[in-house]
Motif scaffolding. Structure first.
Motif, PDB file in Angstrom:
ATOM      1  N   THR A 126       0.001   8.446   4.341  1.00  0.00           N
ATOM      2  CA  THR A 126      -0.488   7.439   5.290  1.00  0.00           C
ATOM      3  C   THR A 126       0.500   7.079   6.402  1.00  0.00           C
ATOM      4  OG1 THR A 126       0.371   5.588   3.983  1.00  0.00           O
ATOM      5  CG2 THR A 126      -1.851   6.382   3.446  1.00  0.00           C
TER       6      THR A 126
ATOM      7  N   ASP B 292     -10.541  -0.408   1.063  1.00  0.00           N
ATOM      8  CA  ASP B 292     -11.946  -0.026   0.901  1.00  0.00           C
ATOM      9  C   ASP B 292     -11.994   1.457   0.571  1.00  0.00           C
ATOM     10  OD1 ASP B 292     -14.659   0.668   1.182  1.00  0.00           O
ATOM     11  OD2 ASP B 292     -14.988  -0.931   2.650  1.00  0.00           O
TER      12      ASP B 292
ATOM     13  N   LYS C 181     -15.009   3.451   2.195  1.00  0.00           N
ATOM     14  CA  LYS C 181     -14.796   3.785   3.613  1.00  0.00           C
ATOM     15  C   LYS C 181     -13.499   4.563   3.827  1.00  0.00           C
ATOM     16  CE  LYS C 181     -17.322  -0.162   5.565  1.00  0.00           C
ATOM     17  NZ  LYS C 181     -17.221  -1.359   6.436  1.00  0.00           N
ATOM     18  N   ARG C 182     -12.687   4.611   2.772  1.00  0.00           N
ATOM     19  CA  ARG C 182     -11.399   5.314   2.804  1.00  0.00           C
ATOM     20  C   ARG C 182     -10.471   4.717   3.864  1.00  0.00           C
ATOM     21  NH1 ARG C 182     -12.687  11.690   2.789  1.00  0.00           N
ATOM     22  NH2 ARG C 182     -10.523  11.626   3.541  1.00  0.00           N
ATOM     23  N   THR C 183     -10.280   3.398   3.764  1.00  0.00           N
ATOM     24  CA  THR C 183      -9.393   2.698   4.702  1.00  0.00           C
ATOM     25  C   THR C 183      -8.545   1.662   3.961  1.00  0.00           C
ATOM     26  OG1 THR C 183     -11.053   0.995   5.185  1.00  0.00           O
ATOM     27  CG2 THR C 183     -10.984   2.935   6.646  1.00  0.00           C
TER      28      THR C 183
ATOM     29  N   HIS D 159      -6.605  -1.832   5.245  1.00  0.00           N
ATOM     30  CA  HIS D 159      -6.348  -2.735   6.366  1.00  0.00           C
ATOM     31  C   HIS D 159      -5.014  -3.434   6.161  1.00  0.00           C
ATOM     32  CE1 HIS D 159      -7.122  -5.307   9.755  1.00  0.00           C
ATOM     33  NE2 HIS D 159      -6.934  -6.385   9.009  1.00  0.00           N
TER      34      HIS D 159
ATOM     35  N   ARG E 104      -3.570  -3.435  11.759  1.00  0.00           N
ATOM     36  CA  ARG E 104      -4.156  -2.107  11.961  1.00  0.00           C
ATOM     37  C   ARG E 104      -4.827  -1.655  10.671  1.00  0.00           C
ATOM     38  NH1 ARG E 104       1.155  -0.371  10.743  1.00  0.00           N
ATOM     39  NH2 ARG E 104       1.257   1.524   9.485  1.00  0.00           N
ATOM     40  N   THR E 105      -5.741  -0.723  10.819  1.00  0.00           N
ATOM     41  CA  THR E 105      -6.441  -0.160   9.671  1.00  0.00           C
ATOM     42  C   THR E 105      -6.079   1.311   9.544  1.00  0.00           C
ATOM     43  OG1 THR E 105      -8.274  -1.727   9.938  1.00  0.00           O
ATOM     44  CG2 THR E 105      -8.686   0.250   8.608  1.00  0.00           C
ATOM     45  N   VAL E 106      -5.575   1.682   8.379  1.00  0.00           N
ATOM     46  CA  VAL E 106      -5.074   3.036   8.146  1.00  0.00           C
ATOM     47  C   VAL E 106      -6.127   3.864   7.413  1.00  0.00           C
ATOM     48  CG1 VAL E 106      -3.261   4.402   7.034  1.00  0.00           C
ATOM     49  CG2 VAL E 106      -2.722   2.156   8.015  1.00  0.00           C
ATOM     50  N   PRO E 107      -6.468   5.058   7.930  1.00  0.00           N
ATOM     51  CA  PRO E 107      -7.397   5.930   7.206  1.00  0.00           C
ATOM     52  C   PRO E 107      -6.704   6.548   5.988  1.00  0.00           C
ATOM     53  CG  PRO E 107      -6.551   7.049   9.147  1.00  0.00           C
ATOM     54  CD  PRO E 107      -6.038   5.635   9.217  1.00  0.00           C
ATOM     55  N   LEU E 108      -7.455   6.740   4.938  1.00  0.00           N
ATOM     56  CA  LEU E 108      -6.901   7.283   3.697  1.00  0.00           C
ATOM     57  C   LEU E 108      -7.394   8.704   3.467  1.00  0.00           C
ATOM     58  CD1 LEU E 108      -7.404   4.145   1.402  1.00  0.00           C
ATOM     59  CD2 LEU E 108      -5.307   4.829   2.602  1.00  0.00           C
TER      60      LEU E 108
ATOM     61  N   ILE F  62      -2.731   5.264  13.715  1.00  0.00           N
ATOM     62  CA  ILE F  62      -2.498   5.315  12.270  1.00  0.00           C
ATOM     63  C   ILE F  62      -1.144   4.719  11.915  1.00  0.00           C
ATOM     64  CG2 ILE F  62      -2.172   6.849  10.285  1.00  0.00           C
ATOM     65  CD1 ILE F  62      -4.117   8.805  11.656  1.00  0.00           C
TER      66      ILE F  62
END
Length: 358
Positions: free
Chosen positions: A209, A243, A246-248, A250, A260-264, A333
């Motif tokens: 991440t 989440d 949603k694979r995120t 926050h 920020r919201t990080v994608p997983l 990211i």
């Protein structure tokens, strides 16, 4: 015209000279000197500035020391800043080095000498020379405090803000340590053997991440010398902000102050799904301080040298570019605000770039 008068004590002995300037459109200016020559020189310069329209009221800047200004900045400004507690040690250093000077007397030469002296000082905390980055932070704090004084508190500085004319200390080259060959496999194997069961998932999440250590783990600052209490620096990742569908993840509070919201990635999601849930809502049931020691020991067992936990953020950032993401996507990211800072955390392998060329 200025009026110059002698000042006598009770025995009629002259003890000083007072210069007084009355000029339409300007506040009354009065100042006392030891000699008549000094009083005359001050009056001549001040009247000249009034005529040329460059006069600056010096009274408050002459009566306010840098220590007093930094004390006020500490009381009124730092509590409003995220991570303001980090500035206290910098304020202390500035007060020791420059605190006795009035704001009017402070100039670029003094600040440059302070910079050079600090760079040759041994830190009591680390036992090593004070780093260029530390001195740069101190000068930045000084500039912010002086700017606040002039813009918000109405304290005029006769020569402007002197820090803008001082060269910043040269920073060392950015670290370029990345995982090489089979280091990742060896590291994760030793992490799995660690007594700290949170170590391996924390390392994987960092690699996947590019999150900072404090964004993943709870951390604490240095204990207060009077109370012994260690202030909480970061809260760490919370399940309420994750989440998995949603694979995120926050991050409501980050080092630069922006959420920020990080994608997983699939691997990051699988790692989080395997973790036990705790009643306190924290994703990791340990602190950065606990992870740090376990990480150092795991690297030693794996025969890996020169790798820090923060280097995993460098590794992750570089991998994002190698996957084909553009700078704006990567910055979204990682949370970097400028491309220059992003560049310091990016170290692309030539062999990977060659593959992109075909």
């Amino acid at each position: 015209m200025a009026t110059i008068r002698s000042r006598e004590d009770q025995d009629g002995i002259t003890i000083g000279w007072q210069a007084q300037i009355k000029r339409k459109g300007f506040p009354l200016q009065v100042k006392t000197f030891r000699s008549k020559a000094e009083a005359t020189q001050w009056a001549t310069v001040t009247e000249s500035e009034m005529l040329r329209g460059v006069f600056v009221q010096r009274t408050e800047s002459e009566q306010t020391t840098l220590k007093e200004l930094l004390d006020r900045y500490s009381r009124e400004v730092l509590p409003t800043l995220k991570g303001g507690y980090r500035e206290q040690s910098r304020i202390k250093a500035l007060q020791v080095g420059l605190g006795t000077y009035s704001l009017a007397a402070l100039n670029s030469s003094m600040i440059a000498k302070y910079r050079d002296k600090r760079l040759s000082t041994i830190s009591e905390k680390t036992g090593r020379l004070v780093s260029a980055q530390t001195v740069k932070h101190e000068l930045g704090l000084l500039q912010r405090a002086l700017k606040m004084a002039t813009m918000e508190w109405g304290i005029a500085l006769p020569g402007g803000i002197p820090t803008v004319m001082v060269k910043q200390p040269s920073l060392p080259s950015a670290r370029d340590r990345r995982l090489i060959d089979d280091e990742e496999a060896r590291l994760l194997a030793e992490c799995a053997n660690s007594k700290n069961l949170w170590l391996r998932p924390a390392v994987i999440l960092a690699i996947e991440t590019a999150m900072r250590a404090g964004e993943i783990l709870e951390s604490f600052g240095t204990a207060d010398t009077t109370t012994g209490v260690r202030p909480q620096k970061t809260l760490g990742l919370q399940w309420a902000d994750v989440d998995l569908k949603k694979r995120t993840a926050h991050l409501p509070k980050t080092k630069n102050g922006d959420a920020r919201t990080v994608p997983l990635s699939t691997r990051a999601v699988a790692t989080l799904e395997a973790l036990p849930r705790s009643m306190d809502g924290k994703v990791f049931g340990t602190t950065y301080e606990g992870i740090h020691q376990a990480f150092v020991r795991a690297c030693k067992r794996a025969g890996i040298e020169g790798l820090t936990f923060h280097d995993l953020r460098h590794e992750a950032t570089s991998r994002l570019f190698e996957k084909g993401l553009n700078p704006m996507q990567v910055a979204a990211i990682t949370g970097h605000k400028t491309l220059q800072m992003l560049k310091r955390y990016t170290h692309l392998r030539a062999e990977d770039l060659a593959k992109l060329l075909g």
